[in-house]
Design a protein around this motif. Structure first.
Motif, PDB file in Angstrom:
ATOM      1  N   ALA A 110      -5.359   7.859  15.665  1.00 50.61           N
ATOM      2  CA  ALA A 110      -5.945   8.651  16.745  1.00 50.61           C
ATOM      3  C   ALA A 110      -7.266   9.282  16.319  1.00 50.61           C
ATOM      4  O   ALA A 110      -8.238   9.300  17.092  1.00 50.61           O
ATOM      5  CB  ALA A 110      -4.965   9.724  17.187  1.00 50.61           C
ATOM      6  N   ASN A 111      -7.316   9.799  15.099  1.00 56.36           N
ATOM      7  CA  ASN A 111      -8.553  10.423  14.634  1.00 56.36           C
ATOM      8  C   ASN A 111      -9.654   9.400  14.405  1.00 56.36           C
ATOM      9  O   ASN A 111     -10.831   9.674  14.656  1.00 56.36           O
ATOM     10  CB  ASN A 111      -8.303  11.233  13.362  1.00 56.36           C
ATOM     11  CG  ASN A 111      -7.781  12.625  13.659  1.00 56.36           C
ATOM     12  OD1 ASN A 111      -6.615  12.795  13.978  1.00 56.36           O
ATOM     13  ND2 ASN A 111      -8.646  13.624  13.593  1.00 56.36           N
ATOM     14  N   MET A 112      -9.286   8.199  13.954  1.00 55.99           N
ATOM     15  CA  MET A 112     -10.288   7.149  13.782  1.00 55.99           C
ATOM     16  C   MET A 112     -10.833   6.705  15.139  1.00 55.99           C
ATOM     17  O   MET A 112     -12.006   6.343  15.257  1.00 55.99           O
ATOM     18  CB  MET A 112      -9.699   5.967  13.025  1.00 55.99           C
ATOM     19  CG  MET A 112      -9.398   6.252  11.555  1.00 55.99           C
ATOM     20  SD  MET A 112     -10.826   6.883  10.622  1.00 55.99           S
ATOM     21  CE  MET A 112     -11.923   5.465  10.687  1.00 55.99           C
ATOM     22  N   SER A 136      -6.226   9.772   2.429  1.00 59.77           N
ATOM     23  CA  SER A 136      -7.578   9.343   2.048  1.00 59.77           C
ATOM     24  C   SER A 136      -8.396   8.911   3.255  1.00 59.77           C
ATOM     25  O   SER A 136      -9.592   9.214   3.342  1.00 59.77           O
ATOM     26  CB  SER A 136      -7.509   8.210   1.019  1.00 59.77           C
ATOM     27  OG  SER A 136      -6.902   7.059   1.585  1.00 59.77           O
ATOM     28  N   ARG A 137      -7.767   8.226   4.211  1.00 53.90           N
ATOM     29  CA  ARG A 137      -8.518   7.771   5.386  1.00 53.90           C
ATOM     30  C   ARG A 137      -8.968   8.952   6.242  1.00 53.90           C
ATOM     31  O   ARG A 137     -10.101   8.986   6.725  1.00 53.90           O
ATOM     32  CB  ARG A 137      -7.653   6.811   6.211  1.00 53.90           C
ATOM     33  CG  ARG A 137      -8.301   6.279   7.485  1.00 53.90           C
ATOM     34  CD  ARG A 137      -9.664   5.622   7.277  1.00 53.90           C
ATOM     35  NE  ARG A 137      -9.635   4.612   6.252  1.00 53.90           N
ATOM     36  CZ  ARG A 137     -10.455   4.596   5.211  1.00 53.90           C
ATOM     37  NH1 ARG A 137     -11.366   5.566   5.057  1.00 53.90           N
ATOM     38  NH2 ARG A 137     -10.405   3.646   4.330  1.00 53.90           N
ATOM     39  N   PHE A 185      -2.526  -3.547  12.779  1.00 53.16           N
ATOM     40  CA  PHE A 185      -2.072  -3.921  11.438  1.00 53.16           C
ATOM     41  C   PHE A 185      -2.007  -2.709  10.515  1.00 53.16           C
ATOM     42  O   PHE A 185      -1.029  -2.517   9.780  1.00 53.16           O
ATOM     43  CB  PHE A 185      -3.024  -4.962  10.834  1.00 53.16           C
ATOM     44  CG  PHE A 185      -2.866  -5.140   9.350  1.00 53.16           C
ATOM     45  CD1 PHE A 185      -1.781  -5.850   8.829  1.00 53.16           C
ATOM     46  CD2 PHE A 185      -3.778  -4.581   8.463  1.00 53.16           C
ATOM     47  CE1 PHE A 185      -1.623  -5.991   7.457  1.00 53.16           C
ATOM     48  CE2 PHE A 185      -3.625  -4.721   7.090  1.00 53.16           C
ATOM     49  CZ  PHE A 185      -2.540  -5.428   6.581  1.00 53.16           C
ATOM     50  N   LEU A 186      -3.044  -1.873  10.561  1.00 50.81           N
ATOM     51  CA  LEU A 186      -3.081  -0.705   9.688  1.00 50.81           C
ATOM     52  C   LEU A 186      -1.939   0.254  10.004  1.00 50.81           C
ATOM     53  O   LEU A 186      -1.304   0.807   9.087  1.00 50.81           O
ATOM     54  CB  LEU A 186      -4.427   0.006   9.830  1.00 50.81           C
ATOM     55  CG  LEU A 186      -5.647  -0.763   9.310  1.00 50.81           C
ATOM     56  CD1 LEU A 186      -6.936  -0.046   9.715  1.00 50.81           C
ATOM     57  CD2 LEU A 186      -5.593  -0.932   7.805  1.00 50.81           C
ATOM     58  N   ARG A 187      -1.664   0.493  11.268  1.00 50.14           N
ATOM     59  CA  ARG A 187      -0.593   1.419  11.661  1.00 50.14           C
ATOM     60  C   ARG A 187       0.785   0.907  11.265  1.00 50.14           C
ATOM     61  O   ARG A 187       1.657   1.694  10.892  1.00 50.14           O
ATOM     62  CB  ARG A 187      -0.628   1.669  13.176  1.00 50.14           C
ATOM     63  CG  ARG A 187      -1.600   2.745  13.606  1.00 50.14           C
ATOM     64  CD  ARG A 187      -1.411   3.112  15.069  1.00 50.14           C
ATOM     65  NE  ARG A 187      -1.755   2.031  15.966  1.00 50.14           N
ATOM     66  CZ  ARG A 187      -0.891   1.334  16.672  1.00 50.14           C
ATOM     67  NH1 ARG A 187       0.411   1.603  16.598  1.00 50.14           N
ATOM     68  NH2 ARG A 187      -1.287   0.368  17.481  1.00 50.14           N
ATOM     69  N   LYS A 188       0.971  -0.408  11.335  1.00 50.41           N
ATOM     70  CA  LYS A 188       2.292  -0.969  11.067  1.00 50.41           C
ATOM     71  C   LYS A 188       2.531  -1.280   9.590  1.00 50.41           C
ATOM     72  O   LYS A 188       3.676  -1.201   9.124  1.00 50.41           O
ATOM     73  CB  LYS A 188       2.485  -2.242  11.896  1.00 50.41           C
ATOM     74  CG  LYS A 188       2.597  -1.992  13.399  1.00 50.41           C
ATOM     75  CD  LYS A 188       2.829  -3.276  14.151  1.00 50.41           C
ATOM     76  CE  LYS A 188       3.006  -3.025  15.649  1.00 50.41           C
ATOM     77  NZ  LYS A 188       3.231  -4.298  16.401  1.00 50.41           N
ATOM     78  N   SER A 189       1.457  -1.638   8.867  1.00 53.30           N
ATOM     79  CA  SER A 189       1.662  -2.124   7.508  1.00 53.30           C
ATOM     80  C   SER A 189       0.976  -1.316   6.420  1.00 53.30           C
ATOM     81  O   SER A 189       1.578  -1.047   5.371  1.00 53.30           O
ATOM     82  CB  SER A 189       1.174  -3.584   7.414  1.00 53.30           C
ATOM     83  OG  SER A 189       1.859  -4.400   8.338  1.00 53.30           O
ATOM     84  N   TYR A 190      -0.276  -0.908   6.664  1.00 54.16           N
ATOM     85  CA  TYR A 190      -1.047  -0.262   5.589  1.00 54.16           C
ATOM     86  C   TYR A 190      -0.770   1.231   5.489  1.00 54.16           C
ATOM     87  O   TYR A 190      -0.333   1.733   4.432  1.00 54.16           O
ATOM     88  CB  TYR A 190      -2.536  -0.512   5.818  1.00 54.16           C
ATOM     89  CG  TYR A 190      -3.434   0.144   4.794  1.00 54.16           C
ATOM     90  CD1 TYR A 190      -3.445  -0.292   3.481  1.00 54.16           C
ATOM     91  CD2 TYR A 190      -4.272   1.196   5.148  1.00 54.16           C
ATOM     92  CE1 TYR A 190      -4.272   0.311   2.527  1.00 54.16           C
ATOM     93  CE2 TYR A 190      -5.099   1.805   4.221  1.00 54.16           C
ATOM     94  CZ  TYR A 190      -5.098   1.353   2.908  1.00 54.16           C
ATOM     95  OH  TYR A 190      -5.908   1.964   1.982  1.00 54.16           O
ATOM     96  N   TYR A 191      -0.989   1.971   6.563  1.00 50.12           N
ATOM     97  CA  TYR A 191      -0.803   3.423   6.515  1.00 50.12           C
ATOM     98  C   TYR A 191       0.626   3.825   6.122  1.00 50.12           C
ATOM     99  O   TYR A 191       0.798   4.759   5.338  1.00 50.12           O
ATOM    100  CB  TYR A 191      -1.172   4.056   7.855  1.00 50.12           C
ATOM    101  CG  TYR A 191      -2.625   3.889   8.264  1.00 50.12           C
ATOM    102  CD1 TYR A 191      -3.649   3.934   7.325  1.00 50.12           C
ATOM    103  CD2 TYR A 191      -2.973   3.693   9.599  1.00 50.12           C
ATOM    104  CE1 TYR A 191      -4.980   3.788   7.700  1.00 50.12           C
ATOM    105  CE2 TYR A 191      -4.295   3.542   9.987  1.00 50.12           C
ATOM    106  CZ  TYR A 191      -5.294   3.583   9.038  1.00 50.12           C
ATOM    107  OH  TYR A 191      -6.608   3.444   9.418  1.00 50.12           O
TER     108      TYR A 191
END
Length: 220
Positions: free
Chosen positions: A98-100, A192-193, A177-183
């Motif tokens: 959301a912030n990104m 960090s993000r 992808f970032l929400r499901k796997s990376y974050y």
């Protein structure tokens, strides 16, 4: 500090208010506006205040676009932001996302203002040239407008062509992808993000102020 409930149209923060809390938007949406040319929507998961140093002014009005619920934490230093993120591991990926989205919205505005500045410069010079041509046809002396003759197009904000901007765009494009796997892989990635996003936002804000000043001064 606990839960905050705001009704549609209620002002949560004014542009001159000091940032002393971090507020996670749990339900609803908040309009971020300067009252003139800038309007963005903060959606569910956004941490209001995260992109500002503690004690700074908000710089924008924050108004509920609909009935909304937030949860507030005290904010007096950078460590408080880290603690807020770590205290909410289950929704941290959504908070980062959301912030990104908000950050990319400000990058879009910066790009739009730069394009407006370039177009304004070109149009003024074209209008002046047309005016001079009309005067020549009428065989009258044109008024001299040295400010238009010497007017230069605005410099492109450095952030627009930076690797930071490219990273923000990539985060937006790869959001699912970032929400499901990376974050979710490690809370440190979320921290960090968001912390890095705060630094980028501060640079974007400075360049927004510069291009806004160019537009205002040129229109005078």
């Amino acid at each position: 500090m606990g839960k905050i409930v705001v009704s549609k149209g209620q002002v949560l923060h004014g542009r001159d208010d000091s940032v002393s809390t971090l507020e996670i938007l749990l339900k609803g949406s908040i309009s971020i506006t300067d009252g003139e040319d800038i309007t963005l929507q903060a959606e569910q998961g956004t941490i209001l205040g995260a992109f500002h140093p503690a004690g700074a002014s908000y710089g924008y009005n924050y108004t509920a676009s609909e009935d909304s619920i937030l949860f507030a934490y005290d904010y007096s230093c950078e460590d408080d932001l880290v603690s807020t993120i770590k205290a909410n591991p289950a929704i941290a990926p959504v908070m980062v996302s959301a912030n990104m989205n908000v950050l990319n919205g400000f990058l879009d505005i910066l790009s739009s203002f730069y394009e407006d500045g370039c177009a304004l410069c070109l149009n003024l010079k074209a209008d002046y040239e047309e005016y001079r041509n009309i005067c020549a046809k009428l065989m009258v002396s044109p008024e001299s407008y040295d400010s238009v003759v010497s007017l230069a197009a605005p410099e492109q904000p450095k952030m627009l062509s930076s690797w930071q901007s490219a990273l923000c765009r990539a985060c937006l494009e790869q959001d699912e992808f970032l929400r499901k796997s990376y974050y979710p892989a490690d809370i440190t990635f979320c921290v960090s993000r968001l912390m890095h996003g705060a630094l980028i936002m501060q640079a974007v804000q400075q360049q927004l102020e510069q291009i806004t000043a160019y537009l205002l001064n040129t229109k005078e």
